[in-house]
Design a protein around this motif. Structure first.
Motif, PDB file in Angstrom:
ATOM      1  N   GLU A 121      13.259  -5.108  -3.886  1.00 47.01           N
ATOM      2  CA  GLU A 121      12.568  -4.439  -2.778  1.00 47.01           C
ATOM      3  C   GLU A 121      13.295  -3.154  -2.386  1.00 47.01           C
ATOM      4  OE1 GLU A 121      10.738  -6.670   0.630  1.00 47.01           O
ATOM      5  OE2 GLU A 121      12.392  -5.682   1.719  1.00 47.01           O
TER       6      GLU A 121
ATOM      7  N   HIS B  32      -1.418  -1.269   8.919  1.00 48.38           N
ATOM      8  CA  HIS B  32      -2.618  -1.403   8.082  1.00 48.38           C
ATOM      9  C   HIS B  32      -2.205  -1.145   6.626  1.00 48.38           C
ATOM     10  CE1 HIS B  32      -5.292  -1.549  11.562  1.00 48.38           C
ATOM     11  NE2 HIS B  32      -4.552  -0.583  12.071  1.00 48.38           N
ATOM     12  N   PRO B  33      -1.738  -2.186   5.933  1.00 45.74           N
ATOM     13  CA  PRO B  33      -1.320  -1.996   4.540  1.00 45.74           C
ATOM     14  C   PRO B  33      -2.515  -1.659   3.653  1.00 45.74           C
ATOM     15  CG  PRO B  33      -0.895  -4.260   5.300  1.00 45.74           C
ATOM     16  CD  PRO B  33      -1.582  -3.535   6.413  1.00 45.74           C
TER      17      PRO B  33
ATOM     18  N   THR C 204      -5.443  -1.752   0.975  1.00 46.10           N
ATOM     19  CA  THR C 204      -6.317  -2.840   0.507  1.00 46.10           C
ATOM     20  C   THR C 204      -6.731  -2.621  -0.943  1.00 46.10           C
ATOM     21  OG1 THR C 204      -8.209  -1.645   1.400  1.00 46.10           O
ATOM     22  CG2 THR C 204      -7.226  -3.329   2.812  1.00 46.10           C
TER      23      THR C 204
ATOM     24  N   LYS D 148      -1.212  -2.097  -3.392  1.00 48.38           N
ATOM     25  CA  LYS D 148      -1.884  -3.218  -2.728  1.00 48.38           C
ATOM     26  C   LYS D 148      -0.993  -4.464  -2.781  1.00 48.38           C
ATOM     27  CE  LYS D 148      -6.251  -5.811  -2.965  1.00 48.38           C
ATOM     28  NZ  LYS D 148      -5.727  -7.118  -2.699  1.00 48.38           N
ATOM     29  N   ASP D 149      -0.837  -5.116  -1.645  1.00 55.45           N
ATOM     30  CA  ASP D 149      -0.041  -6.350  -1.514  1.00 55.45           C
ATOM     31  C   ASP D 149       1.448  -6.162  -1.781  1.00 55.45           C
ATOM     32  OD1 ASP D 149      -2.372  -7.793  -0.902  1.00 55.45           O
ATOM     33  OD2 ASP D 149      -2.750  -8.216  -3.021  1.00 55.45           O
ATOM     34  N   ARG D 150       1.926  -4.903  -1.823  1.00 53.43           N
ATOM     35  CA  ARG D 150       3.348  -4.684  -2.102  1.00 53.43           C
ATOM     36  C   ARG D 150       4.068  -3.892  -1.008  1.00 53.43           C
ATOM     37  NH1 ARG D 150       5.290  -2.157  -6.800  1.00 53.43           N
ATOM     38  NH2 ARG D 150       3.518  -0.749  -6.922  1.00 53.43           N
TER      39      ARG D 150
ATOM     40  N   VAL E 113       5.248  -3.477   2.887  1.00 59.58           N
ATOM     41  CA  VAL E 113       5.494  -4.259   4.095  1.00 59.58           C
ATOM     42  C   VAL E 113       5.985  -3.308   5.184  1.00 59.58           C
ATOM     43  CG1 VAL E 113       6.835  -6.153   5.078  1.00 59.58           C
ATOM     44  CG2 VAL E 113       6.184  -6.226   2.670  1.00 59.58           C
TER      45      VAL E 113
ATOM     46  N   GLN F  76       7.689  -3.864  -2.272  1.00 57.71           N
ATOM     47  CA  GLN F  76       8.123  -5.053  -2.990  1.00 57.71           C
ATOM     48  C   GLN F  76       7.810  -4.909  -4.480  1.00 57.71           C
ATOM     49  OE1 GLN F  76       5.870  -7.918  -0.695  1.00 57.71           O
ATOM     50  NE2 GLN F  76       7.637  -8.348   0.600  1.00 57.71           N
ATOM     51  N   SER F  77       8.659  -5.512  -5.303  1.00 61.43           N
ATOM     52  CA  SER F  77       8.485  -5.508  -6.762  1.00 61.43           C
ATOM     53  C   SER F  77       8.215  -4.108  -7.317  1.00 61.43           C
ATOM     54  CB  SER F  77       7.343  -6.441  -7.171  1.00 61.43           C
ATOM     55  OG  SER F  77       7.551  -7.726  -6.653  1.00 61.43           O
TER      56      SER F  77
END
Length: 93
Positions: A4, A46-47, A49, A54-56, A58, A73-74
């Motif tokens: 991260e 609002h991360p 979409t 996406k989904d990484r 935070v 992340q990742s």
């Protein structure tokens, strides 16, 4: 790569922080191309979409303390590029 990464962003404002405060993180790949908004904060995080992050992403900031930082992340090598943090706290920009 793989661990991260924290993208720090701090700000000062002569106006009190309110619900009107906006944070936009934009990104341009190292190879160039279009700037794209990858994270937005207004009254809360609002991360993305869709897209490569996406989904990484935070939200790790605290606007009350002048912190608009995010973490990815990742991360992969192809994430390399220019990341810009923009904070607007009307009437202060």
């Amino acid at each position: 790569v793989g661990e991260e990464v924290l993208l720090k962003c701090s700000f000062r404002s002569s106006s009190p922080v309110t619900e009107s405060l906006l944070v936009d993180w934009t990104y341009r790949p190292l190879a160039g191309g279009q700037m794209e908004t990858i994270f937005h904060y207004q009254s809360g995080p609002h991360p993305p979409t869709a897209g490569r992050f996406k989904d990484r992403i935070v939200w790790v900031g605290n606007v009350a303390n002048g912190d608009a930082s995010i973490a990815i992340q990742s991360p992969v090598l192809s994430d390399n590029g220019t990341f810009i943090c923009s904070v607007k706290n009307p009437p202060d920009v």
